[in-house]
Design a protein around this motif. Structure first.
Motif, PDB file in Angstrom:
ATOM      1  N   GLY A 173      -8.587  -8.099 -12.752  1.00 56.34           N
ATOM      2  CA  GLY A 173      -8.119  -9.918 -12.947  1.00 56.34           C
ATOM      3  C   GLY A 173      -8.688 -10.232 -13.891  1.00 56.34           C
ATOM      4  N   HIS A 174      -9.720 -10.493 -15.133  1.00 53.47           N
ATOM      5  CA  HIS A 174     -10.032 -11.537 -15.578  1.00 53.47           C
ATOM      6  C   HIS A 174      -9.665 -11.450 -17.018  1.00 53.47           C
ATOM      7  CE1 HIS A 174     -12.280 -11.942 -12.149  1.00 53.47           C
ATOM      8  NE2 HIS A 174     -12.384 -13.209 -11.982  1.00 53.47           N
ATOM      9  N   ASN A 175      -9.093 -10.055 -17.163  1.00 62.59           N
ATOM     10  CA  ASN A 175      -8.512 -10.083 -18.918  1.00 62.59           C
ATOM     11  C   ASN A 175      -9.946  -9.556 -19.834  1.00 62.59           C
ATOM     12  OD1 ASN A 175      -5.691 -10.002 -18.476  1.00 62.59           O
ATOM     13  ND2 ASN A 175      -6.145 -12.562 -18.875  1.00 62.59           N
ATOM     14  N   ASP A 176     -11.174  -8.857 -18.647  1.00 63.95           N
ATOM     15  CA  ASP A 176     -11.954  -8.868 -19.737  1.00 63.95           C
ATOM     16  C   ASP A 176     -12.249  -7.075 -19.842  1.00 63.95           C
ATOM     17  OD1 ASP A 176     -12.924  -8.261 -17.305  1.00 63.95           O
ATOM     18  OD2 ASP A 176     -14.247  -9.711 -17.328  1.00 63.95           O
ATOM     19  N   THR A 177     -11.211  -6.180 -19.085  1.00 64.05           N
ATOM     20  CA  THR A 177     -12.035  -4.378 -19.246  1.00 64.05           C
ATOM     21  C   THR A 177     -10.755  -3.719 -18.681  1.00 64.05           C
ATOM     22  OG1 THR A 177     -13.560  -5.580 -17.286  1.00 64.05           O
ATOM     23  CG2 THR A 177     -13.415  -3.262 -17.042  1.00 64.05           C
ATOM     24  N   ILE A 178     -10.824  -2.375 -18.906  1.00 65.53           N
ATOM     25  CA  ILE A 178      -9.879  -1.942 -19.132  1.00 65.53           C
ATOM     26  C   ILE A 178     -10.129  -0.704 -18.679  1.00 65.53           C
ATOM     27  CG2 ILE A 178      -8.914  -0.123 -20.799  1.00 65.53           C
ATOM     28  CD1 ILE A 178      -7.546  -2.454 -21.991  1.00 65.53           C
ATOM     29  N   CYS A 179      -9.378  -0.768 -17.565  1.00 62.83           N
ATOM     30  CA  CYS A 179      -9.343   0.876 -16.261  1.00 62.83           C
ATOM     31  C   CYS A 179      -8.190   0.870 -15.668  1.00 62.83           C
ATOM     32  CB  CYS A 179     -10.665   0.371 -15.512  1.00 62.83           C
ATOM     33  SG  CYS A 179     -10.013  -0.726 -14.401  1.00 62.83           S
ATOM     34  N   GLY A 180      -8.341   2.128 -15.292  1.00 63.74           N
ATOM     35  CA  GLY A 180      -7.164   2.800 -14.965  1.00 63.74           C
ATOM     36  C   GLY A 180      -8.119   3.048 -13.598  1.00 63.74           C
ATOM     37  N   LEU A 181      -6.818   3.000 -12.536  1.00 62.26           N
ATOM     38  CA  LEU A 181      -7.615   3.752 -10.734  1.00 62.26           C
ATOM     39  C   LEU A 181      -6.375   4.944 -10.095  1.00 62.26           C
ATOM     40  CD1 LEU A 181      -9.205   0.198 -10.109  1.00 62.26           C
ATOM     41  CD2 LEU A 181     -10.402   2.716 -10.163  1.00 62.26           C
ATOM     42  N   VAL A 182      -6.933   5.424  -9.949  1.00 60.73           N
ATOM     43  CA  VAL A 182      -6.099   6.364  -8.868  1.00 60.73           C
ATOM     44  C   VAL A 182      -6.791   6.497  -7.530  1.00 60.73           C
ATOM     45  CG1 VAL A 182      -5.417   8.433  -8.134  1.00 60.73           C
ATOM     46  CG2 VAL A 182      -5.491   7.675 -10.493  1.00 60.73           C
TER      47      VAL A 182
ATOM     48  N   ARG B 277       0.984  -1.318  -0.215  1.00 58.58           N
ATOM     49  CA  ARG B 277       0.531  -0.035   0.037  1.00 58.58           C
ATOM     50  C   ARG B 277       1.040   1.410  -0.072  1.00 58.58           C
ATOM     51  NH1 ARG B 277      -5.539  -0.425   3.420  1.00 58.58           N
ATOM     52  NH2 ARG B 277      -4.127   0.702   5.065  1.00 58.58           N
ATOM     53  N   PRO B 278       1.067   1.499  -1.509  1.00 57.13           N
ATOM     54  CA  PRO B 278       2.071   2.915  -1.313  1.00 57.13           C
ATOM     55  C   PRO B 278       1.683   3.913   0.031  1.00 57.13           C
ATOM     56  CG  PRO B 278       1.541   2.315  -3.409  1.00 57.13           C
ATOM     57  CD  PRO B 278      -0.053   1.090  -2.386  1.00 57.13           C
ATOM     58  N   LEU B 279       0.507   4.540   0.553  1.00 55.91           N
ATOM     59  CA  LEU B 279       0.389   5.715   0.981  1.00 55.91           C
ATOM     60  C   LEU B 279       0.428   5.587   2.520  1.00 55.91           C
ATOM     61  CD1 LEU B 279      -3.673   6.634  -0.518  1.00 55.91           C
ATOM     62  CD2 LEU B 279      -1.178   6.960  -1.726  1.00 55.91           C
ATOM     63  N   ASP B 280      -0.091   4.432   2.478  1.00 56.11           N
ATOM     64  CA  ASP B 280       0.917   3.775   3.690  1.00 56.11           C
ATOM     65  C   ASP B 280       2.529   3.861   3.803  1.00 56.11           C
ATOM     66  OD1 ASP B 280      -1.746   2.406   4.986  1.00 56.11           O
ATOM     67  OD2 ASP B 280      -0.808   0.547   4.800  1.00 56.11           O
ATOM     68  N   LEU B 281       3.405   3.555   2.796  1.00 52.11           N
ATOM     69  CA  LEU B 281       4.679   4.020   3.179  1.00 52.11           C
ATOM     70  C   LEU B 281       4.862   5.562   2.964  1.00 52.11           C
ATOM     71  CD1 LEU B 281       5.597   0.846   1.055  1.00 52.11           C
ATOM     72  CD2 LEU B 281       5.576   1.254   3.436  1.00 52.11           C
ATOM     73  N   GLY B 282       3.625   6.217   2.625  1.00 52.16           N
ATOM     74  CA  GLY B 282       4.255   7.600   2.321  1.00 52.16           C
ATOM     75  C   GLY B 282       4.036   8.238   1.162  1.00 52.16           C
ATOM     76  N   ALA B 283       3.488   7.522   0.207  1.00 50.41           N
ATOM     77  CA  ALA B 283       3.587   8.271  -1.205  1.00 50.41           C
ATOM     78  C   ALA B 283       1.845   9.164  -1.048  1.00 50.41           C
ATOM     79  CB  ALA B 283       3.495   7.224  -2.149  1.00 50.41           C
ATOM     80  N   ASP B 284       1.941   9.553  -1.685  1.00 47.94           N
ATOM     81  CA  ASP B 284       0.588  10.667  -2.195  1.00 47.94           C
ATOM     82  C   ASP B 284      -0.171   9.890  -3.296  1.00 47.94           C
ATOM     83  OD1 ASP B 284       1.776  13.061  -0.951  1.00 47.94           O
ATOM     84  OD2 ASP B 284       3.588  13.060  -2.766  1.00 47.94           O
ATOM     85  N   ILE B 285       0.392   9.243  -4.060  1.00 53.56           N
ATOM     86  CA  ILE B 285      -0.815   9.090  -4.932  1.00 53.56           C
ATOM     87  C   ILE B 285      -0.800   7.369  -5.624  1.00 53.56           C
ATOM     88  CG2 ILE B 285      -1.420   9.246  -7.424  1.00 53.56           C
ATOM     89  CD1 ILE B 285      -1.330  12.058  -6.943  1.00 53.56           C
ATOM     90  N   ALA B 286      -1.615   7.009  -5.646  1.00 58.07           N
ATOM     91  CA  ALA B 286      -1.520   5.342  -5.670  1.00 58.07           C
ATOM     92  C   ALA B 286      -2.027   5.353  -7.229  1.00 58.07           C
ATOM     93  CB  ALA B 286      -1.651   4.046  -4.543  1.00 58.07           C
ATOM     94  N   LEU B 287      -1.240   4.105  -8.179  1.00 61.88           N
ATOM     95  CA  LEU B 287      -2.026   4.622  -8.900  1.00 61.88           C
ATOM     96  C   LEU B 287      -1.739   3.103 -10.277  1.00 61.88           C
ATOM     97  CD1 LEU B 287      -1.811   5.698 -12.487  1.00 61.88           C
ATOM     98  CD2 LEU B 287      -0.364   5.854 -12.403  1.00 61.88           C
ATOM     99  N   TYR B 288      -2.903   2.448 -10.544  1.00 55.92           N
ATOM    100  CA  TYR B 288      -3.094   0.834 -11.518  1.00 55.92           C
ATOM    101  C   TYR B 288      -3.833   1.247 -12.490  1.00 55.92           C
ATOM    102  CZ  TYR B 288      -2.941   0.185  -6.363  1.00 55.92           C
ATOM    103  OH  TYR B 288      -1.810   0.513  -5.063  1.00 55.92           O
ATOM    104  N   SER B 289      -2.993   0.533 -13.198  1.00 58.91           N
ATOM    105  CA  SER B 289      -3.744  -0.371 -14.128  1.00 58.91           C
ATOM    106  C   SER B 289      -4.846  -1.406 -14.214  1.00 58.91           C
ATOM    107  CB  SER B 289      -3.100  -0.811 -15.572  1.00 58.91           C
ATOM    108  OG  SER B 289      -3.650  -1.622 -16.937  1.00 58.91           O
TER     109      SER B 289
END
Ligand SMILES: *Cc1c(COP(=O)(O)O)cnc(C)c1O
Length: 377
Positions: free
Chosen positions: A199-208, A180-192
């Protein structure tokens, strides 16, 4: 509460009038106003949609952040974050970077006056040396692609905090279940979110996910202003995927461990990159900051001829880009995912004509090993 519990219950609204256990798909563009100057809290789905909001709130909880944001792709999320900066700003970036991020930075945002330096972010000292007066951010991949270098996210976040630099962690390969990046002091955690989270190779999305409220307001302004939001159907699918994040990753990591050991002992495999191996340079750091080693493996075969054989003769493991889903995938980074990186840089990073990358799925590990063994015969 543990992440497995929080993830399983994303979108469960105990105050729901109907008692629905899963969040409905609010497939609506707009919302009726109850009166002049009044709003239900929803006006127009770019600005806010209840299905997307369930995902965004669920992510914020998993990350220990104050707010989450869902975008139409990982690249849309990164694009939106880059809109926080202004002409002349300098950003320090992981050199062993996802090819699409590299292309976005070098071929698009450089034209708008942002400058980027690429450094080995698994070396905190090297990051410190790259800081300039105009440095506005650090963009770091916690576990890199394809060579699986691990960054000391806590040390980097602390360095950024001291120097007044925004820290953005692309944590796609690990997910909040492992780190968990925010626990470690980062400002923003980012994901594809297209990878492990959906997790099922069926959706394109981004999360912050964002740690503090003032920064969250700025991200929201640019999410709404730029408009690259995730639609309600895909928000639902992402929630649906995230509910099983912990069981999928437990299984994927168990499989990856077995496959890495099979590859290490195979005579046609010259080298294996997998942080779960004690000889991997990031092994000890990863043990300290991550719950596990993830489920990505990169390996070199002994001859270039073996590359095509592995890509085409594996029957269970599909030759395809992407990663993190339940189905195992194999790819050839030099040609498929990292083609936008200049040849001399590829060579220096270790991306060569015998390197393959394996995203280990949830299939039975003996079947996966048999598939690889047969292709390598
Ligand atoms: C896939 C990926 C992205 C881009 O995400 P999309 O959902 O494909 O747009 C960014 N960073 C990393 C590490 C990725 O693997």
């Amino acid at each position: 509460m543990q992440i497995a519990t929080q993830a399983a219950q994303i979108g469960l609204d105990r105050a729901s009038r109907t008692g629905a256990v899963t969040v409905p798909i609010y497939q609506t563009a707009t919302f009726r106003h109850p009166g002049l100057g009044q709003s239900t809290g929803y006006d127009y789905s770019r600005s806010g949609n209840p299905t997307r909001e369930a995902l965004e709130e669920g992510l914020a909880r998993l990350e220990g952040g104050c707010r989450g944001f869902a975008f139409s792709s990982g690249m849309a999320a990164i694009t939106t974050l880059l809109l926080l900066f202004k002409q002349g700003d300098h950003i320090i970036v992981t050199e062993d970077l996802y090819g699409g991020s590299y292309r976005l930075f070098e071929k698009i945002f450089q034209r708008f006056g942002l400058t980027f330096s690429y450094v080995d972010t698994s070396d905190t000292e090297e990051v410190a040396r790259a800081i300039r007066p105009e440095t506005a951010a650090l963009f770091v991949e916690s576990l890199t692609n394809p060579l699986l270098k691990i960054a000391d996210v806590a040390a980097l976040a602390s360095l950024c905090q001291k120097r007044g630099i925004l820290s953005i962690v692309d944590n796609t390969f690990l997910t909040p279940y492992l780190l968990r990046p925010l626990d470690l002091g980062a400002d923003i955690a980012l994901y594809s979110g297209s990878k492990y989270l959906a997790g099922h190779n069926d959706t394109i999305c981004g999360l912050v996910a964002v740690k503090d409220a003032e920064l969250a307001e700025r991200v929201y302004f640019h999410q709404n202003g730029g408009g690259a939001v995730l639609g309600p159907q895909d928000s639902f699918l992402t929630i649906r995927g995230m509910k099983t994040l912990s069981v999928r990753l437990d299984r994927q990591q168990e499989n990856a461990h077995a496959i890495a050991h099979f590859l290490v002992n195979h005579p046609k495999v010259a080298r294996v990159y997998y942080p779960g191996l004690p000889e991997h340079p990031g092994h000890d750091l990863m043990k300290r900051i991550s719950r596990g080693f993830g489920a990505m493996i990169a390996f070199e075969v002994t001859e270039p001829e073996l590359v095509e054989r592995l890509l085409l003769k594996t029957e269970l493991i599909s030759f395809a880009e992407s990663l993190g889903g339940v189905e195992s995938l194999i790819t050839f980074p030099q040609v498929q995912t990292h083609a936008d990186i200049e040849p001399e840089k590829q060579e220096r990073l270790g991306i060569n004509n015998v390197l393959l990358r394996l995203s280990v799925g949830i299939e039975d590990k003996d079947d996966l090993i048999a598939d690889l063994a047969k292709a390598l015969e």
